[in-house]
Enzyme design. Sequence first.
Site, PDB file in Angstrom:
ATOM      1  N   GLN B 221       9.785 -21.018  67.966  1.00  0.00           N
ATOM      2  CA  GLN B 221      10.948 -21.604  68.322  1.00  0.00           C
ATOM      3  C   GLN B 221      11.009 -23.098  67.219  1.00  0.00           C
ATOM      4  O   GLN B 221      11.402 -24.183  67.596  1.00  0.00           O
ATOM      5  CB  GLN B 221      10.531 -22.322  69.732  1.00  0.00           C
ATOM      6  N   ARG B 368      10.179 -23.138  80.401  1.00  0.00           N
ATOM      7  CA  ARG B 368      11.930 -23.548  80.443  1.00  0.00           C
ATOM      8  C   ARG B 368      11.932 -24.930  80.920  1.00  0.00           C
ATOM      9  O   ARG B 368      12.087 -25.915  82.107  1.00  0.00           O
ATOM     10  CB  ARG B 368      12.854 -22.857  81.329  1.00  0.00           C
TER      11      ARG B 368
END
Lengths: 186, 793
Positions: B221, B368
């Site tokens: 990411q 998250r």
Amino acid sequence: MTLFEEVPVTTTREIPVRRVQMRVNGETRAANIEPRLLLAHLLRNGLQLTGTHTGCDTTNCGACTVLFDGQPVKSCTMFAVQADGHEITTVEGLATASELHPIQEGFKDEHGLQCGFCTPGMMLSAKALLEENPNPTEDEVRWALSGNLCRCTGYQNIVKAVLWAAEKMRGYTPASDDAADGGGEA
Amino acid sequence: MALDEVKIGGLGASRRRVEDNRFIRGKGNYVDDIVLPGMLHMEILRSPLAHARIASIDVSGAWAVPGVRLVLTGEMMAARNLAWMPTLSYDTQAVLATDKVRFQGQEVACVIADDPYIAKDGCEAIVVEYEPLPPIVNPQQAMAVDAPLIRDDKVNQADNKIFDWEVGDKDGTDRAFAQADVVSEIEMHYPRSHPSPIEACGSIADFDRSTSKLTVYMTTQAPHIIRAAVSLVAEIPEHMIRIISPDLGGGFGNKVPVYPGYVMSILASILTERPVKWIEDKSGNLISTGFGRDVYLKGQVAMRNDGKILGVRMHTDSDHGAFFSDAQPSKFKIGLMHSAFACYDVPTAHLTATGVYTNKAPGGVAYRCSFRVTEAMFFQERMICAAADDLGMDQAEFRRVNLVRDDDFPKRTPFGFLTDSGQYEKCLDIGLEAIGYADFKQEQEEARKRGRLLGIGISTMTEPLGAGNSREYDILGIKMFDSAELRIHMTGKAILRTGAKTQGQGHETTWAQIVAHELGIPADDIVVEEGDTDTAPFGMGTYASRSTPVAGAAVAMVSRKIRAKARKIAAHLLEASEEDVEWELGRFYVRGAQDRGVSIQECAMAAYSNVPDGMEPGLENNAYYDPPNLTWPFACYIAKVEVDPETGVWDVLHMVAVDDCGVRINPMIVEGQIMGGLTEAYAMANMQFITFDEDGNCIGSNYMDYLLPTAWETPGFELHEVVTPCPHHPIGAKGIGECATVGGPAAFVNAVMDALKHTGVRNIDMPLLPDRVHDALTTGNDVSGMPPVKTEA
């Protein structure tokens, strides 16, 4: 396309190979393979059909779902030799050269995917459902997809996508909001 | 005429996604789909024990398997100074174990072979002798006086403590508590959870001896941080490293850290001079890579009888596993836990935090989540729920008394953050109306008379998204800003690149919408590219809901630079002075003569064919964006549940989400993010957790044990929106990706606790499994989720 194609698959020296032949997305394909080779790996590595994903190795996530004689199976938990003489449909077999399958259109229109990893399996499970039940309820869709995990979408839009496709396959024009259909041609 | 913004796919258009065109055809390009010529395959052998000394490793069996090309052990890594690597939290982590194994699933050896099946055969042929040591599975046990030392590799490490940290005003808070009419106390555990993207981690390292260049395709990411990390760990110059993050099958924070598998595949490629692919299996992902949460709370709220909160105390004990490898801004040891109570007018607060090592997988990633805000908001809303109950005050009313009011902004939070905008009470009202709160008490009472247990749970919160500003936020000294580079071609088409990295968020679609909004170039005419460090400008990557607040702002700012130059070109083309040139979407015109104009596309052509004298030709630029503050979205989540008193099973009858994330670039995508986030919230409240038995065996090492909700269990969600633009973001947007995962769990848990209120039970640790709820119902006692420790027989 070729009617018959030899597929190169690595084998180790000590394990006797088996010859298999199957129809994949309407084409006859054949290969010499180790008996332990999983169907998912034959599709991905042998036939370069990488739209079939492997997610969990334990038959739970359904990212590897393909249609086996029309029925959804999880190709990561099936030996390729078991597919000898059978008919396989993968995500690459959904669209024709010029047209998307309504399920594919539905997933795009209803935002039924985010990372896209579970999408091929979802769409194939949906295809099997709609071929058996062209007018499913929301609950029937949810049940039919309960062998496919998604971590991004929360399923609500996936369910809408399948219902959208069902409507289109029954000959109606599904409702879609009037927002820009960006992303160029589908 | 100005263009219709929605028609060109600008701000506010629910533009269908560009990336879908390949995904729906099965033409995504995930790391396992990439095949390089001569590629070898790597498999990792993992420890079956949680804590053990390695007596010996015999790899001769692996070398004897035909097709095996290389076997790596810790000893071989140590010879190259690669047995240990630095973590993102100033600790070290073993790449391959040398002295002992410290968690079940730790990497012990790896085999590189012609295909992955042979590599697995090789792993099975390795013989490792272990001498078991006592395992530690929770912080209490870790801090016991006689606890075995986990990190005996570290000098000066006398016990299993990693840090003590505190923030806030201790004395002020003590004074507030001394003046309180009522003090509410609650203890709980936020269980360990795993982000578990469906695609696990993987890499293909390709070292080219002839150019000395290392190319690594990697599930990351944050490709630019990885490039820097690889450069430091492997001592390869940064310009000789190219990290390519292809399509990612989800990330959720799991794909931020550097994992041993990446490092091993790189070394293996250097040694074999062939590309080496490593594809982690699900079990490896669940037992060894970045988890989230695993924090214990002791919380206290001091209040007046009228409901006004006077002060808050929090103490957390966090379980970081065997290595402190949290991926978070370096300054804050327990992430942004101190963002708790940001939406409430709380005069003073004090937080103390202790972090410990255990014999569990390392990680502590922002699952998250913006660095522990998920725990912060869950604790906050569980404390608020218990406090209202202790006062005997209505849950909604208690929040109304304490929520920050619209005219209070900017508002300093009790721990020192600065919130800047919101309409908190409006969101609460919309939520209450939608769930039918006014009539619920009666409905609940009548149901109870018939033996049915109904409950409503509210969760209201604002959270800090978009780290960061460079004064406060860095990871190992690297400031957390982002950039964008925009090139307008002569025909008015464009390519945009950013240092963020989409993994389902839809950047290819939404970034183009921001450019369309700023320049009037149709979004369909703009290609967005990310993930390749040789072509993308620098960025800190995508996690912690930071893409839109930071990289998205950079996209707007680079577009404005382009527009500023285009204005000069327009003035030249229109033979007007620049001050007389006005802008409307897609074109410049002369003030007072609106029909005399040139389109942005005509300016682009002129930039390559007819620039004014002295102007540098071309139309491209880049922009770095260092946000002045975090963005503060607000959310109100309300769940209505029914608990089956016979089985402890609970169902969601109605779930309402009211989100204010400021201006919505693509409403369809925003709603998709919220529904996905709510599902993960439901998952954590209901079924999804990783625990350990007293031997340190991971319970939850595959999808048969680690339960994720399917389409069948997942409830439907009713979404509402409020828009309070962010005052400092160029287009007024705030982060949204994680809000529902952060704020959602407390709504579900508070609802179940409400249904059980008559029993006197104050807390059941997540997940609220049927047996836990049933235990609470039958015994009237709280239920703890702390992993049990071994007791002497």
